[in-house]
Design a protein around this motif. Sequence first.
Motif, short mmCIF file in Angstrom:
data_model
loop_
_atom_site.label_atom_id
_atom_site.label_comp_id
_atom_site.label_asym_id
_atom_site.label_seq_id
_atom_site.Cartn_x
_atom_site.Cartn_y
_atom_site.Cartn_z
N UNK A 4 0.84 -1.21 0.00
CA UNK A 4 0.00 0.00 0.00
C UNK A 4 0.87 1.25 0.00
N UNK A 5 0.30 2.32 -0.50
CA UNK A 5 1.03 3.57 -0.66
C UNK A 5 0.14 4.75 -0.29
N UNK A 6 0.76 5.72 0.41
CA UNK A 6 0.07 6.96 0.76
C UNK A 6 0.86 8.12 0.17
N UNK A 7 0.19 9.00 -0.56
CA UNK A 7 0.82 10.14 -1.21
C UNK A 7 0.45 11.43 -0.50
N UNK A 8 1.45 12.30 -0.30
CA UNK A 8 1.22 13.62 0.29
C UNK A 8 2.03 14.63 -0.50
N UNK A 9 1.37 15.66 -0.98
CA UNK A 9 2.07 16.71 -1.72
C UNK A 9 2.59 17.76 -0.75
N UNK A 10 3.84 18.15 -0.94
CA UNK A 10 4.48 19.23 -0.19
C UNK A 10 4.88 20.28 -1.20
N UNK A 11 5.26 21.43 -0.73
CA UNK A 11 5.71 22.47 -1.66
C UNK A 11 7.05 22.05 -2.27
N UNK A 12 7.03 21.74 -3.54
CA UNK A 12 8.24 21.39 -4.25
C UNK A 12 8.57 19.91 -4.33
N UNK A 13 7.82 19.05 -3.61
CA UNK A 13 8.10 17.63 -3.66
C UNK A 13 6.91 16.80 -3.21
N UNK A 14 6.95 15.51 -3.57
CA UNK A 14 5.90 14.56 -3.24
C UNK A 14 6.44 13.54 -2.26
N UNK A 15 5.69 13.27 -1.20
CA UNK A 15 6.05 12.24 -0.23
C UNK A 15 5.24 10.98 -0.55
N UNK A 16 5.93 9.85 -0.62
CA UNK A 16 5.30 8.57 -0.90
C UNK A 16 5.70 7.60 0.21
N UNK A 17 4.75 7.27 1.08
CA UNK A 17 5.02 6.35 2.18
C UNK A 17 4.37 5.02 1.83
N UNK A 18 5.21 3.98 1.75
CA UNK A 18 4.73 2.66 1.35
C UNK A 18 4.93 1.66 2.47
N UNK A 19 4.11 0.61 2.43
CA UNK A 19 4.26 -0.48 3.39
C UNK A 19 3.80 -1.77 2.72
N UNK A 20 4.30 -2.87 3.25
CA UNK A 20 3.90 -4.17 2.74
C UNK A 20 5.04 -4.91 2.09
N UNK A 21 4.66 -5.83 1.21
CA UNK A 21 5.61 -6.75 0.60
C UNK A 21 5.73 -6.43 -0.89
#
Length: 123
Positions: A4-21
């Motif tokens: 699974x993946x969670x996306x968060x937009x920041x000013x100037x960049x994208x954060x992608x937090x993933x978990x799982x296999x």
Amino acid sequence: MDFSTEFTEHEGWLSVVSSGHLDSAETYASHFEEIVRRLTASGGRRVLMDNRQVEVDIDACDASQVARDLVEQGVPALGIRYAVLCAEPVAGSCRFLETTFRNNSLRFHIFPTEAQAIEWLTA
């Protein structure tokens, strides 16, 4: 285990937090395709991939195939900078991916801390 993946937009960049296999080239390719799609839509070129909760279980052939697919899709020409965080138990797998992707002209760097990754992204 799912991936699974969670996306968060920041000013100037994208954060992608993933978990799982992460156990197949198809899963990893889909992951990158979604990141590229979101960056292209927003006009962004920088992404922090937090893979510290990811169990990496893909082999050299799969990693090379994903890198080749990204090259064929023209991803290196987009100039995307990938800053990646990995958990220590899978650091070797992440380092292998880093080498494979960098050998295919992708700006993919592993960092030990989030602060260092963000500093590189925003420099």
